[in-house]
Motif scaffolding. Structure first.
Motif, PDB file in Angstrom:
ATOM      1  N   ASN A 148       0.837  -1.193   0.000  1.00 11.95           N
ATOM      2  CA  ASN A 148       0.000   0.000   0.000  1.00 11.95           C
ATOM      3  C   ASN A 148       0.878   1.251   0.000  1.00 11.95           C
ATOM      4  OD1 ASN A 148      -1.537   2.233   1.161  1.00 11.95           O
ATOM      5  ND2 ASN A 148      -3.151   0.722   1.383  1.00 11.95           N
ATOM      6  N   LEU A 149       0.570   2.192  -0.893  1.00 15.58           N
ATOM      7  CA  LEU A 149       1.411   3.385  -1.021  1.00 15.58           C
ATOM      8  C   LEU A 149       1.574   4.121   0.303  1.00 15.58           C
ATOM      9  CD1 LEU A 149       0.176   5.055  -4.337  1.00 15.58           C
ATOM     10  CD2 LEU A 149       2.095   3.537  -3.984  1.00 15.58           C
ATOM     11  N   ILE A 150       0.459   4.236   1.049  1.00 13.17           N
ATOM     12  CA  ILE A 150       0.513   4.992   2.303  1.00 13.17           C
ATOM     13  C   ILE A 150       1.423   4.289   3.306  1.00 13.17           C
ATOM     14  CG2 ILE A 150      -0.875   5.919   4.187  1.00 13.17           C
ATOM     15  CD1 ILE A 150      -1.361   7.235   1.495  1.00 13.17           C
ATOM     16  N   ARG A 151       1.359   2.953   3.330  1.00 10.22           N
ATOM     17  CA  ARG A 151       2.226   2.211   4.272  1.00 10.22           C
ATOM     18  C   ARG A 151       3.690   2.354   3.896  1.00 10.22           C
ATOM     19  NH1 ARG A 151      -1.224  -3.053   6.135  1.00 10.22           N
ATOM     20  NH2 ARG A 151      -3.076  -1.846   6.601  1.00 10.22           N
ATOM     21  N   ALA A 160       1.239  10.221  -4.210  1.00  7.02           N
ATOM     22  CA  ALA A 160       0.301   9.129  -3.906  1.00  7.02           C
ATOM     23  C   ALA A 160      -1.130   9.570  -4.189  1.00  7.02           C
ATOM     24  CB  ALA A 160       0.464   8.689  -2.453  1.00  7.02           C
ATOM     25  N   MET A 161      -1.451  10.832  -3.843  1.00  8.16           N
ATOM     26  CA  MET A 161      -2.817  11.313  -4.106  1.00  8.16           C
ATOM     27  C   MET A 161      -3.105  11.374  -5.607  1.00  8.16           C
ATOM     28  SD  MET A 161      -3.021  14.279  -1.232  1.00  8.16           S
ATOM     29  CE  MET A 161      -4.421  15.110  -1.915  1.00  8.16           C
ATOM     30  N   ARG A 162      -2.106  11.859  -6.393  1.00  9.19           N
ATOM     31  CA  ARG A 162      -2.303  11.917  -7.841  1.00  9.19           C
ATOM     32  C   ARG A 162      -2.455  10.505  -8.416  1.00  9.19           C
ATOM     33  NH1 ARG A 162      -1.001  17.224  -9.715  1.00  9.19           N
ATOM     34  NH2 ARG A 162      -1.568  16.592 -11.813  1.00  9.19           N
ATOM     35  N   PHE A 164       6.058  15.510  -0.648  1.00  7.71           N
ATOM     36  CA  PHE A 164       6.121  15.158  -2.067  1.00  7.71           C
ATOM     37  C   PHE A 164       5.524  13.775  -2.320  1.00  7.71           C
ATOM     38  CE2 PHE A 164       8.288  13.122  -5.610  1.00  7.71           C
ATOM     39  CZ  PHE A 164       7.984  14.005  -6.619  1.00  7.71           C
ATOM     40  N   LEU A 165       5.927  12.804  -1.461  1.00  4.85           N
ATOM     41  CA  LEU A 165       5.436  11.433  -1.648  1.00  4.85           C
ATOM     42  C   LEU A 165       3.919  11.376  -1.492  1.00  4.85           C
ATOM     43  CD1 LEU A 165       8.182   9.402   0.212  1.00  4.85           C
ATOM     44  CD2 LEU A 165       7.580   9.217  -2.183  1.00  4.85           C
ATOM     45  N   VAL A 166       3.385  12.105  -0.492  1.00  3.21           N
ATOM     46  CA  VAL A 166       1.935  12.079  -0.285  1.00  3.21           C
ATOM     47  C   VAL A 166       1.225  12.696  -1.484  1.00  3.21           C
ATOM     48  CG1 VAL A 166       0.087  13.021   1.138  1.00  3.21           C
ATOM     49  CG2 VAL A 166       2.096  12.042   2.220  1.00  3.21           C
ATOM     50  N   ALA A 167       1.803  13.792  -2.016  1.00  5.60           N
ATOM     51  CA  ALA A 167       1.184  14.429  -3.179  1.00  5.60           C
ATOM     52  C   ALA A 167       1.150  13.475  -4.360  1.00  5.60           C
ATOM     53  CB  ALA A 167       1.946  15.703  -3.545  1.00  5.60           C
ATOM     54  N   GLY A 224      -7.376   5.007  -8.983  1.00  3.88           N
ATOM     55  CA  GLY A 224      -8.454   4.665  -8.055  1.00  3.88           C
ATOM     56  C   GLY A 224      -8.050   3.653  -7.003  1.00  3.88           C
ATOM     57  N   THR A 225      -6.734   3.509  -6.749  1.00  3.10           N
ATOM     58  CA  THR A 225      -6.287   2.549  -5.741  1.00  3.10           C
ATOM     59  C   THR A 225      -4.943   2.971  -5.187  1.00  3.10           C
ATOM     60  OG1 THR A 225      -5.634   0.267  -5.352  1.00  3.10           O
ATOM     61  CG2 THR A 225      -5.243   1.121  -7.546  1.00  3.10           C
ATOM     62  N   TYR A 226      -4.655   2.489  -3.954  1.00  2.36           N
ATOM     63  CA  TYR A 226      -3.338   2.717  -3.375  1.00  2.36           C
ATOM     64  C   TYR A 226      -2.476   1.452  -3.442  1.00  2.36           C
ATOM     65  CZ  TYR A 226      -4.634   7.223  -1.402  1.00  2.36           C
ATOM     66  OH  TYR A 226      -5.002   8.528  -1.235  1.00  2.36           O
ATOM     67  N   ASP A 227      -3.013   0.415  -4.096  1.00  2.00           N
ATOM     68  CA  ASP A 227      -2.335  -0.876  -4.103  1.00  2.00           C
ATOM     69  C   ASP A 227      -1.287  -0.911  -5.222  1.00  2.00           C
ATOM     70  OD1 ASP A 227      -1.551  -3.448  -4.117  1.00  2.00           O
ATOM     71  OD2 ASP A 227      -3.563  -4.331  -4.202  1.00  2.00           O
TER      72      ASP A 227
END
Lengths: 493, 116
Positions: B27-30, B96-98, B91-94, B104-107
């Protein structure tokens, strides 16, 4: 101590980035003007640095072990010349190429920030300062890879940013280890203290951390997996900057500094470099052979060519170091040219897939002959520049009786030639591809950048003429060959 | 004297936890959280380097030269490092949001289009 101009090499592009973000948001022309002028000024400063004697500058007037020392020695001025020369030509190319993108001021701001970071890495004599500049350049490059904000660009930028941050953290941990052991951050002072205190498990651990971090930035196998995604995804001028100079100033240069000037080149360390270089050369070129996406193919060749430089340094002899540094210079020229060529092809034909191209030499003569000269140069065909640097590396291998590495370098060079014959055949020769009847040559700013770089590829061998060599290459070789530089020696420059 | 080494070892362990998260999570956030954990571990390591038992703030005053002082330099380094970490994380969060907007997924197993 005539080094008052040294901080300008960082301050000028930094100020340019600031003004670009401040004043040029509305006007693309103003952003272009600021960008070009600043890069031209940095190029002039770098040429001045090459012709003037080595010097140092203590930031804020604080003397060396306490304050930050900026060191302009032969190696630093060579790297600055490479970085600013490529940056200037790429900047002119991008004036026309970047018309396809929106956000001119963002491009120029990030470009100048990256330039400031690279210059800072090269001129600083302080390990933590180096880390900070390295992060400035890296962060700007992450954002530039994502510049197109398409699916692939974002994916590549995320991968690149994660790998890059991990590399930076390894570096910071290594720096912390070394600071804890030696109690200093100045590289020359640290080298002295390491010599006094001797080798301990913690210095070896720090070396492993620092080498892994820098190898990640230089994309040496096994740390290369981000590069073939990141470099092709960026806009072509940025690919040229990343492959041409960023991996070298952040990775190859820093490895050379660390190994030769801080730790001192022990035989074990040099053997490690030899193996890393040889493995990178082989794996990079084998992976490149099966690519059909032109930029991806070029990116894998960067991995392979960086291997040559590391191999040259790993030989540890003056001739080997000369070969490594000369190949570094040549590679920045021809690899940035090849990425600019791929950008021209992509803009004219709308594709990067070699299978879809064909017969373009008639439609795009300038792109065609510049690509050919860069391809011949990277494959080591005489009399192009790449031939001379590879020849020196092979001669240095033979001089030391390391026949295997010499033969390996020649074999990889043959495979490189095969892969670039593929590029030439599929892109430029044969029948004109479907739908390319109206393809036109790219506008003059793009052609200007490509032609100058191609001429440099052709006459690059003249760098070995004794007068030029004494001025540009020999001082840099002397810095590395000298081994550990003590603080006294650096301050007296 | 195992105790004096323990904090450093725990720091390196924390760093390894972060690196493990980066390398193994899908997961991108993890992954971003893994980077943040590793970042903090390094910062903590730097702070531990300068810590001395009973140390005081290194402000020189006349007549108080003999006091035990902490090393001020790593604190300055950590301050810089925290700011850099903030920029990287933002930067990474930005990104990940894009990426989430596009896919449509963080996987990351479903974002993998670049190969070869």
């Amino acid at each position: 101590m005539a080094g008052e101009y040294i901080p300008l090499l960082v301050a000028v592009p930094l100020a340019g980035a600031f003004f670009c973000a401040l004043a040029a948001r509305k006007s693309g022309v103003l952003a272009d003007t600021i960008g070009t002028l600043i890069v031209a000024l940095v190029l002039a400063l770098s040429i001045y640095a090459v012709v003037s004697p080595p010097s140092t500058h203590a930031v804020g007037g604080w003397p060396a072990p306490l304050g930050i020392l900026l060191v302009m020695d032969g190696l630093a001025s060579l790297m600055l010349l490479v970085v600013s020369l490529v940056a200037f030509l790429v900047m002119i190319y991008s004036l026309s190429y970047m018309n396809a993108y929106s956000g001119r001021w963002q491009f120029h701001t990030l470009f100048l920030l990256m330039l400031a970071g690279m210059n800072g890495v090269v001129i600083t004599g302080d390990l933590f300062n180096l880390f900070v500049f390295l992060e400035v350049a890296s962060l700007a490059s992450y954002a530039l890879v994502a510049f197109g904000t398409g699916k692939h660009e974002l994916e590549a930028a995320f991968k690149y940013a994660v790998m890059g941050s991990l590399g930076s953290l390894l570096l910071l941990l290594g720096i912390a280890f070394l600071y804890g052991y030696t109690g200093t951050l100045n590289m020359a002072h640290m080298a002295e203290r390491l010599g006094e205190l001797g080798v301990a498990p913690i210095t070896v651990a720090a070396l492993v951390l620092l080498l892994s971090g820098f190898a990640l930035k230089a994309a040496i196998v096994p740390f290369h997996s981000w590069l073939p995604d990141a470099h092709p995804s960026a806009p072509a001028p940025i690919s040229a900057m990343l492959s041409g100079v960023l991996i070298k100033s952040l990775g190859v240069y820093t490895i050379a500094r660390l190994v030769f000037n801080v730790y001192g080149a022990s035989p074990d360390l040099l053997n490690l470099l030899l193996v890393l270089g040889a493995v990178s050369m082989g794996i990079g070129v084998i992976l490149a052979l099966r690519q059909w996406d032109m930029k991806r193919l070029l990116a894998y060749h960067s991995v392979s060519q960086v291997g040559y430089m590391i191999l040259g340094f790993g030989l540890g002899s003056p001739l080997g170091i000369l070969g490594g540094l000369f190949h570094l210079f040549n590679h920045s020229i021809f690899k940035s040219l090849l990425f600019l060529n791929s950008g021209a092809l992509e803009q004219a034909t709308g594709t990067r897939n070699l299978k879809e191209m064909g017969g373009l030499s008639g439609r795009m003569p300038t792109t065609s002959w510049t690509t050919l000269s860069a391809s011949m140069s990277i494959s080591g065909v005489p009399p192009f520049s790449g031939f001379w640097s590879k020849l020196i590396i092979v001669m240095a291998c033979v001089e030391q009786g390391r026949w295997f590495y010499g033969a390996w370098a020649i074999l990889v060079s043959v495979l490189t030639l095969a892969s670039f014959l593929k590029v030439t055949k599929f892109a430029f020769l044969g029948k004109l591809g479907k739908g390319f009847e109206n393809v036109r040559e790219v506008p003059w700013p793009m052609r200007f950048g490509m032609v100058v770089l191609a001429l440099l590829c052709i006459v690059g061998g003249l760098m070995l003429v004794p007068e030029v060599k004494e001025m540009v290459l020999t001082p840099a070789v002397r810095v590395l060959d000298h081994g550990i530089l003590t603080l006294g020696e650096v301050v007296r420059l | 004297m195992i105790h004096s080494w323990l904090p450093y070892v725990l720091c390196i362990l924390l760093f390894c936890v972060g690196v493990y998260a980066v390398l193994s999570k899908k997961n991108l956030i993890r992954i971003i959280l893994g980077i943040v954990i590793a970042d903090y571990a390094v910062n903590l390591f730097l702070i531990l380097l300068c810590w001395k038992k009973g140390g005081e703030a290194p402000i020189l005053q006349p007549g108080a030269m003999e006091q035990v002082m902490v090393d001020p330099l790593p604190q300055a380094l950590v301050l810089t490092s925290i700011v850099i970490g903030l920029a990287t994380t933002a930067f990474l969060v930005a990104i990940a949001m894009r990426l989430h907007e596009r896919y449509g997924t963080y996987d990351i197993t479903r974002i993998r289009e670049l190969r070869g």
